[in-house]
Design an enzyme around this catalytic site. Structure first.
Site, short mmCIF file in Angstrom:
data_model
loop_
_atom_site.label_atom_id
_atom_site.label_comp_id
_atom_site.label_asym_id
_atom_site.label_seq_id
_atom_site.Cartn_x
_atom_site.Cartn_y
_atom_site.Cartn_z
N ASP A 1 -0.98 -5.61 9.32
CA ASP A 1 -1.94 -4.60 8.87
C ASP A 1 -3.19 -5.36 8.45
O ASP A 1 -3.19 -6.11 7.48
CB ASP A 1 -1.36 -3.81 7.68
CG ASP A 1 -2.30 -2.71 7.22
OD1 ASP A 1 -3.44 -2.64 7.73
OD2 ASP A 1 -1.90 -1.92 6.35
N TRP A 58 0.86 -1.19 0.00
CA TRP A 58 0.00 0.00 0.00
C TRP A 58 0.90 1.24 0.00
O TRP A 58 1.83 1.34 0.82
CB TRP A 58 -0.89 -0.03 1.25
CG TRP A 58 -1.81 1.14 1.38
CD1 TRP A 58 -2.61 1.69 0.41
CD2 TRP A 58 -2.06 1.90 2.57
NE1 TRP A 58 -3.32 2.74 0.92
CE2 TRP A 58 -3.01 2.90 2.24
CE3 TRP A 58 -1.57 1.85 3.88
CZ2 TRP A 58 -3.48 3.82 3.17
CZ3 TRP A 58 -2.04 2.76 4.81
CH2 TRP A 58 -2.98 3.74 4.45
N LYS A 72 -13.46 -0.77 5.68
CA LYS A 72 -14.03 -1.61 4.63
C LYS A 72 -15.05 -2.60 5.17
O LYS A 72 -16.17 -2.68 4.67
CB LYS A 72 -12.92 -2.36 3.89
CG LYS A 72 -12.31 -1.61 2.74
CD LYS A 72 -11.49 -0.39 3.12
CE LYS A 72 -10.13 -0.71 3.68
NZ LYS A 72 -9.29 0.48 3.90
N1 PLA Z 1 -3.77 -0.61 5.13
C1 PLA Z 1 -4.03 -1.04 3.89
C2 PLA Z 1 -3.33 -2.24 3.38
C3 PLA Z 1 -4.96 -0.35 3.10
O1 PLA Z 1 -5.20 -0.79 1.88
C4 PLA Z 1 -5.60 0.78 3.61
C5 PLA Z 1 -6.59 1.56 2.80
C6 PLA Z 1 -5.29 1.17 4.93
C7 PLA Z 1 -4.39 0.44 5.66
C8 PLA Z 1 -5.91 2.36 5.61
O2 PLA Z 1 -7.24 2.37 5.69
P1 PLA Z 1 -8.03 3.29 6.71
O3 PLA Z 1 -7.06 4.23 7.32
O4 PLA Z 1 -9.04 3.98 5.88
O5 PLA Z 1 -8.60 2.34 7.69
N2 PLA Z 1 -6.37 1.57 1.41
C9 PLA Z 1 -7.35 2.18 0.49
C10 PLA Z 1 -7.63 3.63 0.80
C11 PLA Z 1 -8.65 1.42 0.55
C12 PLA Z 1 -6.45 4.54 0.91
O6 PLA Z 1 -5.49 4.46 0.14
O7 PLA Z 1 -6.51 5.36 1.84
C13 PLA Z 1 -6.77 2.02 -0.92
O8 PLA Z 1 -7.45 2.41 -1.88
O9 PLA Z 1 -5.65 1.47 -1.07
#
Ligand code: PLA
Length: 459
Positions: free
Chosen positions: A269, A188, A305
């Site tokens: 995570d 991510w 989610k």
């Molecule tokens: N960890 C991972 C692996 C994630 O994909 C995301 C969110 C988070 C943590 C953090 O989410 P939160 O803080 O909203 O609980 N990833 C998303 C959104 C869904 C983003 O980038 O913020 C994504 O599109 O990758």
């Protein structure tokens, strides 16, 4: 109207602007207060460049920052007037009709909260809502987890998954002897930034093999076996983002053995519990294997989610410790991380989660709605795969149905992605990741046409 009356009428933002405007010598008489309605705040308070010695901004040298690679996709999407545009960037669940979804069980919990006159808006403790913390630990580690029974878990409510990762990172930077954290390659996009700013030093371990579109298991083991004693290892509990590739349980077991034998510290995570398989227990399996061996680990949980609470920012950081007394001291230090950062977390979202998790019927209802979301995503995988097969799109697209979770890591390159956005108004991250949760039966054909055109025209 007297000054005081006018301020009262305008309310607090208006009051602040009024004060600022007076300081800046801008005409702010009631007659010109229609300015408030027709101009935005910066137009009212920005002094002209000729306004005396206040000519240039002290921030004149601030350069324009690029948009976030994921959230910036939504910004671009919002600007596109095309009626056929599709946003497959951010991982946000949409219904078949393309609408955001508030779970029924969440609406019910909110009603209960609103109708309960004993609910107040007092500050929560620094560590958050106690019920929420206990229930969150149970959800991720299992109701019968020995670590919970032995009071070895320190859990603090944080601002969703991101906030939990950040608080965990800062705690480790202060209290763990090894400051290197290994994150998967790829991962991510926010991980490296979160941990670097938390004060850790970020390195990567091999994770994904583009040739097999699967796990680079050998590379992963090799890289982790070279990590220094005590190094932190960031692991996606399930539904790896962006690849959709998870280790098998057998591979998890080998990873666990290696991590324990090398004295590495696992940091999970867990942003997608229940979203990967539709089953909350199955998606927590990897973490539970590590907790079962009695060793220590950290877990960042998000309810964005799986409960659709994205904007409520609800999450938890749990640190599983060797003993109850260590957990007490760890919690005391977590409070010192949190207090100067945001003092204490918000109450509403955590109350929704606690209401649902502690009521057997509501919990059950949630698991059904959660499974329905996961199943719809899985159906989209099959539909997209079938649509590409029907079109005879060159390439092996079986990874679309093999990958798990919210995303498909398509293998499309940056040029192909740019082409799809320009010609088909399909918005996705430049690494070729698409959010399956943003697709519907109606938009699958359009996406399949776009992919077909992209791979046949651009190599
Ligand atoms: N960890 C991972 C692996 C994630 O994909 C995301 C969110 C988070 C943590 C953090 O989410 P939160 O803080 O909203 O609980 N990833 C998303 C959104 C869904 C983003 O980038 O913020 C994504 O599109 O990758």
């Amino acid at each position: 109207m007297g000054d005081a009356n006018m301020r009262a009428e305008l309310g607090s933002p208006g009051r602040r602007l009024g004060t600022l405007a007076r300081h800046l010598g801008v005409d702010y008489s009631p007659a010109s207060s229609s300015l408030m309605a027709s101009h935005n705040a910066s137009e009212i308070v920005t002094p002209s460049t000729t306004a005396g010695s206040y000519g240039g901004s002290v921030f004149a040298n601030v350069v324009q920052a690029p948009e976030d690679p994921i959230l910036g996709v939504t910004v671009a999407y919002n600007k596109d007037p095309s009626p056929v545009k599709v946003n497959l960037g951010v991982g946000a669940y949409r219904t078949e009709e393309g609408k955001p979804l508030v779970l029924n069980v969440v609406r019910r919990a909110e009603q209960l909260l609103v109708n309960d006159p004993s609910r107040v808006k007092e500050y929560l403790p620094i560590t958050g809502l106690a019920d929420f913390n206990k229930l969150s630990a149970k959800l991720i580690f299992g109701a019968d987890s020995p670590a919970i029974q032995e009071n070895r878990v320190a859990t603090v409510q944080c601002l969703s998954g991101t906030g939990s990762l950040r608080v965990g990172g800062e705690f480790l930077a202060r209290h763990h002897h090894e400051h290197t954290i290994y994150i998967p390659q790829p991962t991510w996009g926010n991980h490296p930034k979160v941990f670097t700013l938390a004060g850790l030093s970020v390195k990567t371990y091999r994770y994904y093999d583009p040739t097999t579109r699967g796990l680079n298991f050998e590379g992963l083991l090799e890289d982790l076996s070279m990590a220094p004693h005590g190094a932190i290892v960031l692991l996606h509990a399930c539904a790896h983002n962006p690849t959709g590739v998870d280790p098998t349980l057998d591979q998890w077991e080998q990873i666990r053995l290696l991590i324990r034998s090398k004295g590495l510290l696992p940091f999970f995570d867990s942003a997608y519990q229940g979203f990967a398989s539709g089953n909350l227990e199955a998606d927590a399996q990897s973490i539970r294997m590590f907790v079962a061996d009695g060793g220590e680990c950290l877990t960042a949980q998000s309810y964005a989610k799986n409960m659709g609470l994205y904007g409520e920012r609800v999450g938890a950081l749990s640190i599983v410790c060797k003993s109850a007394d260590v957990a007490v001291r760890v919690e005391s230090q977590l409070k010192l991380v949190i207090r100067p950062m945001y003092s204490n977390p918000p109450i509403h979202g955590a109350s929704i989660v606690a209401t649902i998790l502690k009521d057997r019927k509501m919990y059950h209802e949630w698991t059904i709605e959660l499974k329905a979301m996961a199943d719809r995503i899985i159906r989209m995988r099959q539909q997209l795969f079938d649509a590409l097969r029907t079109r005879g799109t060159p390439g092996d697209w079986s990874h679309i149905i093999k990958q798990i979770g919210m995303f498909t890591f398509t293998g499309l390159n940056r040029e192909q992605v740019t082409f799809m956005t320009k010609e088909y108004h399909i918005y996705m991250t430049s690494d070729g990741r698409i959010s399956m949760a943003g697709l519907s039966s109606k938009t699958v054909p359009h996406l399949a046409d776009a992919i077909h055109a992209a791979v046949t025209r651009i190599k």
